[in-house]
Design a protein around this motif. Sequence first.
Motif, PDB file in Angstrom:
ATOM      1  N   MET A   1       3.669  36.088  39.480  1.00  0.00           N
ATOM      2  CA  MET A   1       3.454  34.742  39.986  1.00  0.00           C
ATOM      3  C   MET A   1       4.082  34.515  41.358  1.00  0.00           C
ATOM      4  O   MET A   1       3.575  33.720  42.149  1.00  0.00           O
ATOM      5  CB  MET A   1       4.013  33.709  39.006  1.00  0.00           C
TER       6      MET A   1
ATOM      7  N   ASP B   1       5.918  38.983  36.070  1.00  0.00           N
ATOM      8  CA  ASP B   1       6.635  37.899  35.397  1.00  0.00           C
ATOM      9  C   ASP B   1       5.953  37.593  34.072  1.00  0.00           C
ATOM     10  O   ASP B   1       4.916  38.178  33.730  1.00  0.00           O
ATOM     11  CB  ASP B   1       6.665  36.662  36.296  1.00  0.00           C
TER      12      ASP B   1
ATOM     13  N   VAL C   1       4.697  34.337  31.411  1.00  0.00           N
ATOM     14  CA  VAL C   1       4.501  32.938  31.026  1.00  0.00           C
ATOM     15  C   VAL C   1       4.245  32.930  29.523  1.00  0.00           C
ATOM     16  O   VAL C   1       3.375  33.666  29.035  1.00  0.00           O
ATOM     17  CB  VAL C   1       3.343  32.273  31.777  1.00  0.00           C
TER      18      VAL C   1
ATOM     19  N   TYR D   1       7.703  29.468  32.385  1.00  0.00           N
ATOM     20  CA  TYR D   1       7.624  30.576  33.321  1.00  0.00           C
ATOM     21  C   TYR D   1       8.954  31.307  33.335  1.00  0.00           C
ATOM     22  O   TYR D   1      10.012  30.691  33.479  1.00  0.00           O
ATOM     23  CB  TYR D   1       7.289  30.047  34.720  1.00  0.00           C
TER      24      TYR D   1
ATOM     25  N   GLN E   1      10.857  34.439  35.237  1.00  0.00           N
ATOM     26  CA  GLN E   1      10.728  35.251  36.443  1.00  0.00           C
ATOM     27  C   GLN E   1      11.493  36.566  36.306  1.00  0.00           C
ATOM     28  O   GLN E   1      12.696  36.585  36.041  1.00  0.00           O
ATOM     29  CB  GLN E   1      11.241  34.474  37.652  1.00  0.00           C
TER      30      GLN E   1
ATOM     31  N   PRO F   1       7.408  29.333  42.214  1.00  0.00           N
ATOM     32  CA  PRO F   1       7.124  28.996  40.808  1.00  0.00           C
ATOM     33  C   PRO F   1       8.330  28.468  40.048  1.00  0.00           C
ATOM     34  O   PRO F   1       8.170  27.960  38.932  1.00  0.00           O
ATOM     35  CB  PRO F   1       6.632  30.323  40.221  1.00  0.00           C
TER      36      PRO F   1
END
Length: 474
Positions: free
Chosen positions: A136, A143, A145, A155, A157, A228
Amino acid sequence: MHSKLPLILAASFLTPCAAAQELVGDRPTQARAADGMYISWREHLIDDPDSAGFALSGSDGLVMADLDKDGYEDIVSVHESDAEYDSSRELPGFVPPPAGHVRVAFGSADPDEWVNITIAEGVDSPAPEDAVIIDMNGDGYLDVVAAAELSHLIYLQNPGTNARGDEWQRLILPQTEGRGSYIRVFAGDLDGDGRPEIIAPNKGAQRPGPSDYARSTPVELHLLDGDPLKEDSWQRRELGRYSIPQLSETVDLDNDGDLDIVVGTRGEERLIFFENLDDGNLSFQEHAIGINGARMAGFNLEYVDLSGDGRLDIVGSVGTGLAWIEQPANIDDAWNAYGIGDFAPDSMTGMEFADIDQDGDMDLIGGSYSRGPRTGDGDVGVYDALGRIGWFENPGDAKAEWTRHDISRRKRGMYDKFIARDMDNDGDIDFVGTRGNSYPYDGVYWLEQVRTRQPNAAFTRARILDSDEMPLPD
């Protein structure tokens, strides 16, 4: 033999491979590969309550990719970690905290050596049902989600070079908080700008009641513009509203080079195709997928050209069995349904296509959803809906009768997801999967395909103690 599929698959359509009185996993296998060798299966554990060190349970979705760039695929799995399929259930005088875990199993050269970590749990991921892997932030690391069935999308990371040890920074997507229940999540670059979009169906409630079926909830696009990890970088757009939507999968269904979206709804028990108009503006044209001979709600679907005409067909659950629908030359014409097979009385859940027997066509592995207690074998019998794994051998003409090869049937088990991989690099297809509904035996496992000159028992389990193996019904 050509067989149009009736609304519910008939048990007489099946070709079981052994007598009903034998325990399924203990029977000598009858399945054979193209080279004449017998095919049986050996279970290997990847992640479970013992290796996790806590009550890991309710295992559902999983996805695979190389997260740490070491050349070996890793596994992201989600675990609802609730015993009653209701993480929000209030007991008299006690409100349990939200439960759930998002886990990563880091792979190695040895398919039996994994490093398992938790990257989200509790209020961050209450009752997670699904996950998608996508880069993302554009840093070259994938990453995650995750869709939390009790609440929201989150989300997570990838920290990069030390993905196993550093914290995965996170953001609960603000436009998803307090909006209902996110059961699935998908991703893809829909507009061709190099930045992925997130697509998620919101089914409204973890345990929908009559009032939930009577209303419509959205399939949502979540658009990113910026960092993000910042709330104001995300925007939400509704694609459409349906009764208990449970799928919004990205696939190039019309083979025109861009990603379309297939939606499945439980309440309406139908499929919808959103054609990507590829104008760079995220514009779509909605098409009903009209099915002749069956109804599909589309919780899990597979897309494969079974008719050999160059067009993707769709495979999904119908009643207690599986069917495929043939894409017509004009995508708005009727899609004709053909039977694959049935696990009756067991309730079909997960599936995956692969050439299991290496005869040049695509076979299908499937798993069922046990309906009894989740934390003990309980008073269930051979005629109840139990946890089964089996595969269906493609006859060459996919419209003819497929042969079912049962692998295992236990009192408890939900086999929600399968991914085809050659895990041991021996040249045949194995499967990675999750198992739920059966604490303390939930978690992530892989099934090794074993080839022998003489028939072995169909299934060799990994644990000494497990849920009771069962025979087939008469």
